[in-house]
Design an enzyme around this catalytic site. Structure first.
Site, PDB file in Angstrom:
ATOM      1  N   HIS A 155       0.448  -6.516  -2.101  1.00  0.00           N
ATOM      2  CA  HIS A 155      -0.954  -6.339  -1.688  1.00  0.00           C
ATOM      3  C   HIS A 155      -1.855  -6.433  -2.925  1.00  0.00           C
ATOM      4  CE1 HIS A 155      -4.338  -4.726   0.587  1.00  0.00           C
ATOM      5  NE2 HIS A 155      -4.471  -3.743  -0.266  1.00  0.00           N
ATOM      6  N   HIS A 204      -3.163   2.311  -5.373  1.00  0.00           N
ATOM      7  CA  HIS A 204      -3.665   1.033  -5.886  1.00  0.00           C
ATOM      8  C   HIS A 204      -5.172   1.107  -6.048  1.00  0.00           C
ATOM      9  CE1 HIS A 204      -4.209   0.433  -1.564  1.00  0.00           C
ATOM     10  NE2 HIS A 204      -4.910  -0.672  -1.769  1.00  0.00           N
ATOM     11  N   ASP A 242      -1.198   0.439   0.990  1.00  0.00           N
ATOM     12  CA  ASP A 242      -1.390  -0.757   1.813  1.00  0.00           C
ATOM     13  C   ASP A 242      -0.228  -1.736   1.667  1.00  0.00           C
ATOM     14  OD1 ASP A 242      -3.753   0.390   2.524  1.00  0.00           O
ATOM     15  OD2 ASP A 242      -5.044  -1.059   1.511  1.00  0.00           O
ATOM     16  N   HIS A 282      -7.936  -0.381  -4.965  1.00  0.00           N
ATOM     17  CA  HIS A 282      -9.020  -0.710  -4.030  1.00  0.00           C
ATOM     18  C   HIS A 282      -9.942   0.486  -3.770  1.00  0.00           C
ATOM     19  CE1 HIS A 282      -6.743  -4.439  -2.334  1.00  0.00           C
ATOM     20  NE2 HIS A 282      -7.482  -4.733  -3.385  1.00  0.00           N
ATOM     21  N   HIS A 302      -3.742   3.018   6.394  1.00  0.00           N
ATOM     22  CA  HIS A 302      -4.707   2.639   7.432  1.00  0.00           C
ATOM     23  C   HIS A 302      -4.136   2.838   8.833  1.00  0.00           C
ATOM     24  CE1 HIS A 302      -7.816   0.575   4.938  1.00  0.00           C
ATOM     25  NE2 HIS A 302      -6.791   0.321   4.133  1.00  0.00           N
ATOM     26  N   ASP A 312     -11.515   1.699  -1.265  1.00  0.00           N
ATOM     27  CA  ASP A 312     -11.308   2.582  -0.114  1.00  0.00           C
ATOM     28  C   ASP A 312     -10.135   3.540  -0.331  1.00  0.00           C
ATOM     29  OD1 ASP A 312      -9.776   0.135   0.119  1.00  0.00           O
ATOM     30  OD2 ASP A 312      -9.249   0.730   2.161  1.00  0.00           O
ATOM     31  N   HIS A 313      -9.436   3.397  -1.455  1.00  0.00           N
ATOM     32  CA  HIS A 313      -8.338   4.314  -1.787  1.00  0.00           C
ATOM     33  C   HIS A 313      -8.650   5.207  -2.978  1.00  0.00           C
ATOM     34  CE1 HIS A 313      -5.279   2.497   0.948  1.00  0.00           C
ATOM     35  NE2 HIS A 313      -6.212   1.568   0.940  1.00  0.00           N
TER      36      HIS A 313
HETATM   37 ZN   LIG Z   1      -5.914  -2.068  -0.366  1.00  0.00          ZN
END
Ligand SMILES: [Zn+2]
Length: 254
Positions: free
Chosen positions: A111, A53, A128, A55, A166, A57-58
């Site tokens: 998410h 996805h 996530d 985001h 995570h 942080d990914h």
């Molecule tokens: Zn995320």
């Protein structure tokens, strides 16, 4: 095949998989430097990047990895992921030649709207969407979408290795215990988790079977979560109960 969780950023895992010939791919590389270090340490060649996805942080390290290694980047159809070279959607197969593995793409909105999971080689990369003892926050999707996504993941083979994005297991576990205090499987998992974290070891991967027995978000139909819903005064249907559970987790301070 070898499966390696690479801790990155605050509490992310970048998942690295490699064969015995030195060929590797990574899932959700939020930080390119972490991946480069692992490739160097393990003497691996990067062959592909998979993204679940959009985001940061990914996906944050994907552009640097693509530039340096000239590899395909598989990602869901979403204009916010401009680093993608191959756009994938529900039902697509990703066939990697090296390491040799095939993944099925599963759409798991909730998410985020365009979130996907990858299933193959006995492993589930779910970003996530599903965490150990928890599930992702609903940033874009509805409770109905997330529940349908989790229902779909629940039908995968129980021995599949769940690789989430995570290390949230301890905090999730405190909420799970409050919801489902008399569950012996949960109590056992919490002991294992505490022992792993005391040694700063990952609590992932975990089998789907363990999650089905312990994760309240996969157990909305269980007697225990039903009883929790009744204590909260929420209606009897499973979607209402799931939405209340997700809401209660947001406000949980335990
Ligand atoms: Zn995320």
């Amino acid at each position: 095949m070898h499966l390696v969780p690479l801790p990155a950023l605050a509490d992310n895992y970048i998942w690295l998989m490699h064969d015995d010939h030195g060929d590797a791919f990574v899932v959700d590389p939020g930080d390119a430097a972490v991946v480069e270090q692992a490739l160097a340490n393990l003497q691996l060649r990067l062959r592909a990047v998979l993204l679940t996805h959009h985001h940061p942080d990914h996906v944050g390290g994907a552009a640097a990895l693509r530039l340096r290694h000239d590899v395909p980047v598989y990602a869901p159809v979403d204009e916010r992921i401009d680093v993608a070279t191959e756009q994938v959607s529900d039902g697509d197969l990703i066939r990697l030649a090296a390491p040799r593995i095939v993944f099925e793409v599963i759409a798991v909105p909730g998410h985020t709207i365009s979130h996907v999971a990858f299933v193959g080689g006995g492993v589930l990369f779910c970003g996530d969407t599903l965490f150990s003892l928890g599930c992702g926050r609903l940033f874009e999707g509805t409770p109905a979408q997330m529940l349908a996504s989790l229902d779909r993941l629940s039908t995968l083979p129980p021995d599949i290795q769940v690789c989430a994005g995570h290390e949230y297991t301890e905090a999730n576990g405190r909420f799970a215990r409050a919801v489902d205090p008399d569950n012996p499987a949960l109590q056992g998992r919490l002991q294992d988790v505490a022992a792993l974290r005391a040694l700063q070891l990952p609590t992932l991967p975990v089998t789907l079977a363990v999650e089905l027995a312990t994760n309240p978000f996969l157990r909305v139909d269980s007697e225990a979560v039903g009883a929790w819903g009744a204590r909260q005064g929420v209606g009897p249907d499973r979607l209402t109960r799931f939405a209340a559970l997700r809401e209660a987790k947001n406000g949980f301070a335990g």
